[in-house]
Design an enzyme around this catalytic site. Structure first.
Site, PDB file in Angstrom:
ATOM      1  N   LYS A   1      20.213  10.101  18.635  1.00 59.08           N
ATOM      2  CA  LYS A   1      20.262   8.595  18.778  1.00 59.08           C
ATOM      3  C   LYS A   1      19.976   8.115  20.093  1.00 59.08           C
TER       4      LYS A   1
ATOM      5  N   TYR B   1      23.114  15.010  16.566  1.00 56.65           N
ATOM      6  CA  TYR B   1      23.283  13.641  16.173  1.00 56.65           C
ATOM      7  C   TYR B   1      23.101  12.685  17.358  1.00 56.65           C
ATOM      8  N   ALA B   2      23.884  13.112  18.551  1.00 52.47           N
ATOM      9  CA  ALA B   2      23.601  12.331  19.765  1.00 52.47           C
ATOM     10  C   ALA B   2      22.336  12.222  20.320  1.00 52.47           C
ATOM     11  N   ALA B   3      21.686  13.642  20.279  1.00 55.72           N
ATOM     12  CA  ALA B   3      20.527  13.832  20.514  1.00 55.72           C
ATOM     13  C   ALA B   3      19.378  12.799  20.219  1.00 55.72           C
TER      14      ALA B   3
ATOM     15  N   VAL C   1      12.553   9.704   4.336  1.00 56.56           N
ATOM     16  CA  VAL C   1      11.913   9.643   5.707  1.00 56.56           C
ATOM     17  C   VAL C   1      11.211  10.721   6.576  1.00 56.56           C
TER      18      VAL C   1
ATOM     19  N   ASN D   1      16.962   2.472   9.577  1.00 56.89           N
ATOM     20  CA  ASN D   1      18.435   2.610   9.449  1.00 56.89           C
ATOM     21  C   ASN D   1      19.043   3.907   8.935  1.00 56.89           C
TER      22      ASN D   1
ATOM     23  N   SER E   1      23.272   4.539  18.223  1.00 62.88           N
ATOM     24  CA  SER E   1      24.718   4.631  17.936  1.00 62.88           C
ATOM     25  C   SER E   1      25.539   4.795  19.332  1.00 62.88           C
TER      26      SER E   1
HETATM   27  N1  CAA Z   1      37.687  14.546  21.907  1.00 64.69           N
HETATM   28  C1  CAA Z   1      38.260  15.605  22.562  1.00 64.69           C
HETATM   29  N2  CAA Z   1      38.224  16.890  21.967  1.00 64.69           N
HETATM   30  C2  CAA Z   1      38.250  16.714  20.801  1.00 64.69           C
HETATM   31  C3  CAA Z   1      37.627  15.870  19.858  1.00 64.69           C
HETATM   32  C4  CAA Z   1      37.384  14.759  20.513  1.00 64.69           C
HETATM   33  N3  CAA Z   1      37.016  13.455  19.819  1.00 64.69           N
HETATM   34  N4  CAA Z   1      37.475  16.473  18.623  1.00 64.69           N
HETATM   35  C5  CAA Z   1      37.818  17.763  18.843  1.00 64.69           C
HETATM   36  N5  CAA Z   1      38.227  18.101  20.046  1.00 64.69           N
HETATM   37  C6  CAA Z   1      38.706  19.565  20.474  1.00 64.69           C
HETATM   38  C7  CAA Z   1      39.784  19.634  19.733  1.00 64.69           C
HETATM   39  O1  CAA Z   1      41.157  19.231  20.101  1.00 64.69           O
HETATM   40  C8  CAA Z   1      39.927  21.419  19.784  1.00 64.69           C
HETATM   41  O2  CAA Z   1      40.120  21.740  21.125  1.00 64.69           O
HETATM   42  P1  CAA Z   1      40.857  23.214  21.411  1.00 64.69           P
HETATM   43  O3  CAA Z   1      39.657  24.168  21.088  1.00 64.69           O
HETATM   44  O4  CAA Z   1      41.201  23.024  22.726  1.00 64.69           O
HETATM   45  O5  CAA Z   1      42.148  23.209  20.447  1.00 64.69           O
HETATM   46  C9  CAA Z   1      38.398  21.393  19.731  1.00 64.69           C
HETATM   47  O6  CAA Z   1      37.675  20.292  20.022  1.00 64.69           O
HETATM   48  C10 CAA Z   1      37.593  22.033  18.382  1.00 64.69           C
HETATM   49  O7  CAA Z   1      38.119  21.012  17.386  1.00 64.69           O
HETATM   50  P2  CAA Z   1      38.589  21.297  16.013  1.00 64.69           P
HETATM   51  O8  CAA Z   1      39.604  21.978  15.905  1.00 64.69           O
HETATM   52  O9  CAA Z   1      38.619  20.177  15.085  1.00 64.69           O
HETATM   53  O10 CAA Z   1      37.119  22.105  15.644  1.00 64.69           O
HETATM   54  P3  CAA Z   1      36.448  22.135  14.335  1.00 64.69           P
HETATM   55  O11 CAA Z   1      35.404  23.207  14.592  1.00 64.69           O
HETATM   56  O12 CAA Z   1      37.209  22.224  12.839  1.00 64.69           O
HETATM   57  O13 CAA Z   1      35.782  20.566  14.275  1.00 64.69           O
HETATM   58  C11 CAA Z   1      34.359  18.896  14.728  1.00 64.69           C
HETATM   59  C12 CAA Z   1      35.041  20.106  15.288  1.00 64.69           C
HETATM   60  C13 CAA Z   1      33.459  19.081  13.510  1.00 64.69           C
HETATM   61  C14 CAA Z   1      33.679  18.174  15.673  1.00 64.69           C
HETATM   62  C15 CAA Z   1      35.555  17.950  13.908  1.00 64.69           C
HETATM   63  O14 CAA Z   1      36.429  17.565  15.066  1.00 64.69           O
HETATM   64  C16 CAA Z   1      34.868  16.427  13.580  1.00 64.69           C
HETATM   65  O15 CAA Z   1      34.570  16.392  12.647  1.00 64.69           O
HETATM   66  N6  CAA Z   1      35.075  15.484  14.504  1.00 64.69           N
HETATM   67  C17 CAA Z   1      34.580  14.198  14.417  1.00 64.69           C
HETATM   68  C18 CAA Z   1      33.233  14.157  15.134  1.00 64.69           C
HETATM   69  C19 CAA Z   1      32.804  12.734  15.283  1.00 64.69           C
HETATM   70  O16 CAA Z   1      33.354  11.993  15.868  1.00 64.69           O
HETATM   71  N7  CAA Z   1      31.946  12.361  14.253  1.00 64.69           N
HETATM   72  C20 CAA Z   1      31.403  11.038  14.265  1.00 64.69           C
HETATM   73  C21 CAA Z   1      31.104  10.650  12.663  1.00 64.69           C
HETATM   74  S1  CAA Z   1      30.588   9.013  12.453  1.00 64.69           S
HETATM   75  C22 CAA Z   1      29.044   8.950  13.149  1.00 64.69           C
HETATM   76  O17 CAA Z   1      28.432   9.796  13.431  1.00 64.69           O
HETATM   77  C23 CAA Z   1      28.651   7.382  13.200  1.00 64.69           C
HETATM   78  C24 CAA Z   1      28.493   7.221  14.646  1.00 64.69           C
HETATM   79  O18 CAA Z   1      27.222   6.904  14.960  1.00 64.69           O
HETATM   80  C25 CAA Z   1      29.386   6.965  15.720  1.00 64.69           C
HETATM   81  P1  NAI Z   2      25.419   5.867   4.966  1.00 66.35           P
HETATM   82  O1  NAI Z   2      25.610   7.371   4.738  1.00 66.35           O
HETATM   83  O2  NAI Z   2      26.696   4.909   4.392  1.00 66.35           O
HETATM   84  O3  NAI Z   2      24.227   5.428   4.685  1.00 66.35           O
HETATM   85  C1  NAI Z   2      22.881   6.259   4.939  1.00 66.35           C
HETATM   86  C2  NAI Z   2      21.710   5.982   4.029  1.00 66.35           C
HETATM   87  O4  NAI Z   2      20.804   6.761   4.415  1.00 66.35           O
HETATM   88  C3  NAI Z   2      22.190   6.545   2.654  1.00 66.35           C
HETATM   89  O5  NAI Z   2      21.993   5.479   1.712  1.00 66.35           O
HETATM   90  C4  NAI Z   2      21.373   7.746   2.319  1.00 66.35           C
HETATM   91  O6  NAI Z   2      20.968   8.026   0.938  1.00 66.35           O
HETATM   92  C5  NAI Z   2      20.258   7.362   3.334  1.00 66.35           C
HETATM   93  N1  NAI Z   2      19.430   8.665   3.763  1.00 66.35           N
HETATM   94  C6  NAI Z   2      19.806   9.756   4.079  1.00 66.35           C
HETATM   95  N2  NAI Z   2      18.917  10.545   4.421  1.00 66.35           N
HETATM   96  C7  NAI Z   2      17.715   9.857   4.100  1.00 66.35           C
HETATM   97  C8  NAI Z   2      16.336  10.258   4.013  1.00 66.35           C
HETATM   98  N3  NAI Z   2      15.874  11.523   4.298  1.00 66.35           N
HETATM   99  N4  NAI Z   2      15.562   9.407   3.677  1.00 66.35           N
HETATM  100  C9  NAI Z   2      15.843   8.314   3.052  1.00 66.35           C
HETATM  101  N5  NAI Z   2      16.997   7.684   3.396  1.00 66.35           N
HETATM  102  C10 NAI Z   2      17.959   8.619   3.613  1.00 66.35           C
HETATM  103  O7  NAI Z   2      25.442   5.815   6.834  1.00 66.35           O
HETATM  104  P2  NAI Z   2      25.742   4.464   7.472  1.00 66.35           P
HETATM  105  O8  NAI Z   2      26.839   4.518   8.340  1.00 66.35           O
HETATM  106  O9  NAI Z   2      25.283   3.041   6.735  1.00 66.35           O
HETATM  107  O10 NAI Z   2      24.461   4.651   8.524  1.00 66.35           O
HETATM  108  C11 NAI Z   2      23.263   3.680   8.784  1.00 66.35           C
HETATM  109  C12 NAI Z   2      22.654   4.111  10.216  1.00 66.35           C
HETATM  110  O11 NAI Z   2      23.576   3.753  11.186  1.00 66.35           O
HETATM  111  C13 NAI Z   2      22.494   5.542  10.327  1.00 66.35           C
HETATM  112  O12 NAI Z   2      21.296   5.681  11.064  1.00 66.35           O
HETATM  113  C14 NAI Z   2      23.622   5.722  11.338  1.00 66.35           C
HETATM  114  O13 NAI Z   2      23.509   6.984  12.025  1.00 66.35           O
HETATM  115  C15 NAI Z   2      23.833   4.641  11.842  1.00 66.35           C
HETATM  116  N6  NAI Z   2      25.192   4.482  12.534  1.00 66.35           N
HETATM  117  C16 NAI Z   2      26.390   4.509  11.874  1.00 66.35           C
HETATM  118  C17 NAI Z   2      27.476   4.361  12.510  1.00 66.35           C
HETATM  119  C18 NAI Z   2      28.822   4.393  11.382  1.00 66.35           C
HETATM  120  O14 NAI Z   2      29.851   4.508  12.236  1.00 66.35           O
HETATM  121  N7  NAI Z   2      28.687   4.248  10.201  1.00 66.35           N
HETATM  122  C19 NAI Z   2      27.641   4.070  13.765  1.00 66.35           C
HETATM  123  C20 NAI Z   2      26.576   4.241  14.500  1.00 66.35           C
HETATM  124  C21 NAI Z   2      25.172   4.387  13.803  1.00 66.35           C
END
Ligand code: CAA
Ligand code: NAI
Length: 246
Positions: free
Chosen positions: A158, A154-156, A63, A89, A141
């Site tokens: 979304k 990512y937040a930017a 995409v 998506n 998201s």
């Molecule tokens: N809230 C508050 N504080 C947090 C936190 C949280 N959720 N996560 C981490 N912190 C704090 C830690 O406690 C730590 O604090 P100190 O420096 O005071 O000790 C600091 O932030 C650094 O944390 P880490 O030691 O874990 O740092 P790191 O560099 O090893 O990793 C990270 C940082 C990459 C952000 C890791 O914590 C991480 O992967 N967190 C999860 C991020 C997340 O929520 N991603 C969502 C993925 S799913 C998705 O994206 C779908 C969607 O749309 C929701």
């Molecule tokens: P996932 O990782 O299971 O699926 C994402 C899909 O996108 C994969 O099949 C991957 O191959 C495809 N993809 C990645 N880069 C691509 C590219 N350049 N071109 C075409 N396809 C590509 O993730 P999930 O959880 O199913 O996510 C779907 C959507 O929902 C995403 O936009 C994600 O940001 C959003 N989302 C997910 C949440 C969650 O907690 N899982 C929460 C909020 C939003």
């Protein structure tokens, strides 16, 4: 059947939420394009669903690449002759604290989650305008609505998706096109599986429903916004997050 003979193009549809939507839409009579970068999963799902009697076609796409997206839309129109529904998506994460986030990881997430939505919508919308109707659903998201530690990039994207959704709702409503967004909460897919266990537990504790979302929870929201039941819903951001913040 709520989507009888509708053609839906869903990006990122070979896995996770997108795949759940493909299955749900197929059950409701839609014809589907699984548009994904992941050829292995895409081909496998096309085979499985075709054997079950569903009308499904896998087309590989990046995409983030405009030529690839233009080819996707051309192939879809050659195969199905129309597009009724586009779901933007596809998305990725590259999480890091701001102080540790590389320029490459910042830019890559923008290329897919932001430019990808722009590329797909710009390629599809002329066809929706020409036919005088269509549904565009963008995937935002909770991170885009409330922010999230480690997700500057990512937040930017979304949050930007919400801005584009409202802009396109204003641009295309008079052409008969509905443009809405879904803002999922933490949902059980590969994306969440990558999170540290303790962060997942922390998130669960602040969700009213006290559980992560299922991909089908999000697919059902897509279905509502893709069906005629939502014809007067425009520029809306539907939060499907189990009540993470209210
Ligand atoms: N809230 C508050 N504080 C947090 C936190 C949280 N959720 N996560 C981490 N912190 C704090 C830690 O406690 C730590 O604090 P100190 O420096 O005071 O000790 C600091 O932030 C650094 O944390 P880490 O030691 O874990 O740092 P790191 O560099 O090893 O990793 C990270 C940082 C990459 C952000 C890791 O914590 C991480 O992967 N967190 C999860 C991020 C997340 O929520 N991603 C969502 C993925 S799913 C998705 O994206 C779908 C969607 O749309 C929701
Ligand atoms: P996932 O990782 O299971 O699926 C994402 C899909 O996108 C994969 O099949 C991957 O191959 C495809 N993809 C990645 N880069 C691509 C590219 N350049 N071109 C075409 N396809 C590509 O993730 P999930 O959880 O199913 O996510 C779907 C959507 O929902 C995403 O936009 C994600 O940001 C959003 N989302 C997910 C949440 C969650 O907690 N899982 C929460 C909020 C939003």
């Amino acid at each position: 059947m709520r989507l009888k003979d509708k053609v839906a193009l869903i990006t990122g549809a070979a896995n996770g939420i997108g795949l759940a939507a493909v299955i749900r839409f197929a059950e409701e009579g839609a014809k589907l394009v699984i548009a994904d970068y992941d050829v292995t999963a895409g081909v496998e799902q096309e085979q499985i669903l075709s054997q079950q009697g569903y009308d499904v076609k896998f087309i590989q796409v990046d995409v983030a690449n405009k030529e690839s997206v233009d080819s996707l839309v051309k192939q879809t129109l050659e195969h199905y002759a129309k597009i009724d529904i586009l779901i933007n998506n596809a998305g990725i994460t590259k999480d890091a604290m701001l102080t540790k986030m590389t320029q490459e990881d910042f830019t890559r997430v923008l290329e897919i989650n932001l430019n990808g939505v722009f590329n797909c919508t710009q390629a599809v919308v002329p066809h929706l305008i020409e036919q005088g109707h269509g549904k565009i659903i963008n995937t935002s998201s909770v991170s885009g609505v409330y922010g999230n530690v480690g997700q500057t990039n990512y937040a930017a994207t979304k949050a930007a998706v919400i801005g584009m959704t409202k802009t396109w709702a204003k641009e295309f409503g008079r052409k008969g096109i509905n443009v809405n967004a879904v803002a999922p909460g933490f949902t059980k897919t590969a994306m969440v599986e990558k999170m540290p266990e303790k962060v997942i537990d922390q998130m669960k504790s602040i969700i009213s429903m006290q559980r992560l979302g299922e991909p089908s929870d999000i697919a059902n929201a897509y279905l509502f916004l893709a069906s005629d039941e939502s014809n007067y819903v425009q520029g809306h951001v539907l939060h499907v997050d189990g009540g993470i913040m209210m």
